[in-house]
Design a protein around this motif. Sequence first.
Motif, PDB file in Angstrom:
ATOM      1  N   LYS A  19       0.363  -1.160  -0.146  1.00 21.78           N
ATOM      2  CA  LYS A  19       0.082  -0.174   0.169  1.00 21.78           C
ATOM      3  C   LYS A  19       1.369   1.663   0.125  1.00 21.78           C
ATOM      4  CE  LYS A  19      -4.439   1.530   1.729  1.00 21.78           C
ATOM      5  NZ  LYS A  19      -5.163   1.295   3.014  1.00 21.78           N
ATOM      6  N   GLU A  20       2.092   1.248   0.424  1.00 27.60           N
ATOM      7  CA  GLU A  20       2.799   2.970   1.010  1.00 27.60           C
ATOM      8  C   GLU A  20       4.225   1.852   0.690  1.00 27.60           C
ATOM      9  OE1 GLU A  20       1.533   4.877   3.886  1.00 27.60           O
ATOM     10  OE2 GLU A  20       4.020   5.651   4.476  1.00 27.60           O
ATOM     11  N   PHE A  21       4.798   2.139  -0.085  1.00 35.35           N
ATOM     12  CA  PHE A  21       6.532   2.240  -0.374  1.00 35.35           C
ATOM     13  C   PHE A  21       7.305   2.648  -1.161  1.00 35.35           C
ATOM     14  CE2 PHE A  21      10.625  -0.596  -1.101  1.00 35.35           C
ATOM     15  CZ  PHE A  21      10.785  -1.063   0.015  1.00 35.35           C
ATOM     16  N   PRO A  22       8.157   3.446  -1.025  1.00 28.81           N
ATOM     17  CA  PRO A  22       9.375   3.150  -0.267  1.00 28.81           C
ATOM     18  C   PRO A  22       8.215   4.272   0.832  1.00 28.81           C
ATOM     19  CG  PRO A  22      10.595   3.853  -2.208  1.00 28.81           C
ATOM     20  CD  PRO A  22       8.889   3.824  -2.198  1.00 28.81           C
ATOM     21  N   SER A  23       9.353   3.982   2.404  1.00 27.01           N
ATOM     22  CA  SER A  23       8.230   4.375   3.805  1.00 27.01           C
ATOM     23  C   SER A  23       9.811   4.581   4.669  1.00 27.01           C
ATOM     24  CB  SER A  23       7.194   3.932   3.329  1.00 27.01           C
ATOM     25  OG  SER A  23       7.147   3.616   5.292  1.00 27.01           O
ATOM     26  N   ASP A  24       9.040   6.403   5.041  1.00 30.65           N
ATOM     27  CA  ASP A  24      10.451   6.914   6.265  1.00 30.65           C
ATOM     28  C   ASP A  24      10.049   5.572   7.679  1.00 30.65           C
ATOM     29  OD1 ASP A  24      11.250   8.457   4.699  1.00 30.65           O
ATOM     30  OD2 ASP A  24      10.170   9.829   5.668  1.00 30.65           O
ATOM     31  N   GLU A  25       8.764   5.510   7.649  1.00 31.35           N
ATOM     32  CA  GLU A  25       7.817   4.334   8.979  1.00 31.35           C
ATOM     33  C   GLU A  25       8.402   2.958   8.204  1.00 31.35           C
ATOM     34  OE1 GLU A  25       6.255   4.443  11.106  1.00 31.35           O
ATOM     35  OE2 GLU A  25       6.222   2.873  12.141  1.00 31.35           O
ATOM     36  N   ALA A  26       8.312   2.818   7.496  1.00 26.67           N
ATOM     37  CA  ALA A  26       9.972   1.391   6.831  1.00 26.67           C
ATOM     38  C   ALA A  26      11.224   1.701   7.071  1.00 26.67           C
ATOM     39  CB  ALA A  26       9.183   0.886   5.666  1.00 26.67           C
ATOM     40  N   ILE A  27      12.022   2.495   6.963  1.00 33.50           N
ATOM     41  CA  ILE A  27      12.999   2.553   7.229  1.00 33.50           C
ATOM     42  C   ILE A  27      12.969   2.004   8.848  1.00 33.50           C
ATOM     43  CG2 ILE A  27      15.256   4.121   7.498  1.00 33.50           C
ATOM     44  CD1 ILE A  27      13.612   4.713   3.999  1.00 33.50           C
ATOM     45  N   TYR A  28      12.380   2.797   9.471  1.00 30.75           N
ATOM     46  CA  TYR A  28      12.989   3.006  10.844  1.00 30.75           C
ATOM     47  C   TYR A  28      12.722   2.310  11.022  1.00 30.75           C
ATOM     48  CZ  TYR A  28      11.647   4.328  15.778  1.00 30.75           C
ATOM     49  OH  TYR A  28      11.395   4.261  16.757  1.00 30.75           O
ATOM     50  N   ARG A  29      11.772   1.268  11.110  1.00 30.74           N
ATOM     51  CA  ARG A  29      11.453  -0.407  11.549  1.00 30.74           C
ATOM     52  C   ARG A  29      12.272  -1.035  11.712  1.00 30.74           C
ATOM     53  NH1 ARG A  29       6.404  -1.164  13.679  1.00 30.74           N
ATOM     54  NH2 ARG A  29       7.411  -3.112  14.042  1.00 30.74           N
ATOM     55  N   SER A  30      12.688  -1.334  10.063  1.00 26.59           N
ATOM     56  CA  SER A  30      13.897  -1.873  10.099  1.00 26.59           C
ATOM     57  C   SER A  30      15.295  -1.994  10.594  1.00 26.59           C
ATOM     58  CB  SER A  30      13.903  -1.893   8.482  1.00 26.59           C
ATOM     59  OG  SER A  30      14.818  -0.435   8.131  1.00 26.59           O
ATOM     60  N   LYS A  31      15.126  -0.808  11.502  1.00 33.25           N
ATOM     61  CA  LYS A  31      16.552  -0.726  12.520  1.00 33.25           C
ATOM     62  C   LYS A  31      18.035  -0.830  10.806  1.00 33.25           C
ATOM     63  CE  LYS A  31      14.306   0.831  16.062  1.00 33.25           C
ATOM     64  NZ  LYS A  31      14.704   1.563  16.364  1.00 33.25           N
ATOM     65  N   ALA A  32      19.138  -1.392  11.429  1.00 37.11           N
ATOM     66  CA  ALA A  32      19.963  -1.864  10.795  1.00 37.11           C
ATOM     67  C   ALA A  32      19.678  -2.734   9.444  1.00 37.11           C
ATOM     68  CB  ALA A  32      21.108  -2.422  11.137  1.00 37.11           C
ATOM     69  N   ALA A  33      18.892  -3.289   9.320  1.00 36.63           N
ATOM     70  CA  ALA A  33      18.314  -4.099   7.913  1.00 36.63           C
ATOM     71  C   ALA A  33      17.589  -2.945   6.436  1.00 36.63           C
ATOM     72  CB  ALA A  33      16.898  -5.008   8.113  1.00 36.63           C
ATOM     73  N   LYS A  34      18.259  -2.253   6.633  1.00 37.11           N
ATOM     74  CA  LYS A  34      17.764  -0.472   5.391  1.00 37.11           C
ATOM     75  C   LYS A  34      17.740  -1.561   3.945  1.00 37.11           C
ATOM     76  CE  LYS A  34      18.242   3.755   4.380  1.00 37.11           C
ATOM     77  NZ  LYS A  34      19.455   4.695   4.538  1.00 37.11           N
TER      78      LYS A  34
END
Length: 244
Positions: A41-56
Motif C-alpha cells: 500500500k505504501e512503499f518506499p516509506s520512512d516508517e518502514a526504514i525506521y522499523r527496519s533498524k539496521a536492515a535498511k
Amino acid sequence: MDYSDSIKIVLVGTTHPGNIGAAARAIKTMGLRHLDLVSPKEFPSDEAIYRSKAAKDILEKASTYETLLESVKECEVVIGTSARNRKVPWPVLNPKDASKEISLAVKNNSKVAIVFGREDRGLTNEELGLCNLHVHIPTNEDYTSLNLAQAVQIVTYEIRMKFLESENLKNDQEWDVELASAEQTERLIEHMDELMKEVEFYDTENPRKLLMRVRRFFKRSGIDVMETNIFRGLFSTIQKKLNK
Ligand code: SAH
C-alpha cells in the motif's frame, strides 16, 4: 552455508509500512536477504526504514511486483503461510517441518519463495493456489493471527535452525532432474484445462473445485521439468489426434 541466495520472502498487499520494515529486520537477523513486495500500500516509506533498524539494505534491494505470480514465477518451491484453514485443504506443515522441505529444496538447487499475506485478510485462495504447500504456525485456536513481522520471524528462525543443524549433514536425498518452476507448472495446469475443455470433461459453468483439485495435485507432487514435459507432450498428442 549459503541458503540466503536461494530463499526469498514475499509480502503480499501489506497495508502498514512499519510491518515491512519489521519484516526486513526479522529477515536479516535470520541470515536471509531477499525481499519481494507485491502491491504494497505504501512503499518506499520512512516508517518502514525506521522499523527496519539496521536492515535498511534489505528494503533498498527489495523488488516490487504487481501480482504474486510475477514474483514467484521462477521459483520451483512456493510456500504460503496462513493463519487459518481454507476451503480446499492443502498440505499444511508447521514451520519446523517446512524448514526440512526448504533445506532439501535448496540442496537440490531450487529457488524457494515464502509468501506472507495481508494484515487484515491474509492471502486469497488464488494466491494460496500458487503454493506447493502451506505453513501454519500452531497458534491458539481461539486467536490464530500473529502480527505479520512476527510470523516472518518465526518462520525464518526455523529455517535458520534447520540450516545450522544440517551444515555438517550432507546425506539428504538429491533429485536427478530440476524441479519445475511455478511458471512451468502453471503452463501444465493451463494445458490440462485446455484439453479437459476440448473433450468436454467438465461443466464449464461450474468448474471451481475440480480445477482447484487438479492444481493441488500438481502443486503438492514436487513435479520436475521432465515430468511436466511428459504430461504436456501427452496432452499435445491427444489434441493432435482430436483435431485430425
Ligand atoms: N485474518 C488474516 C490474518 C492475517 S495475518 C487471515 O485470516 O489470514 C497476516 C499474515 O501473517 C498472514 O497472511 C500470514 O502470512 C501470517 N500469519 C499470521 N498468523 C499466522 C499463523 N498462525 N501461521 C502462519 N502464518 C501466519
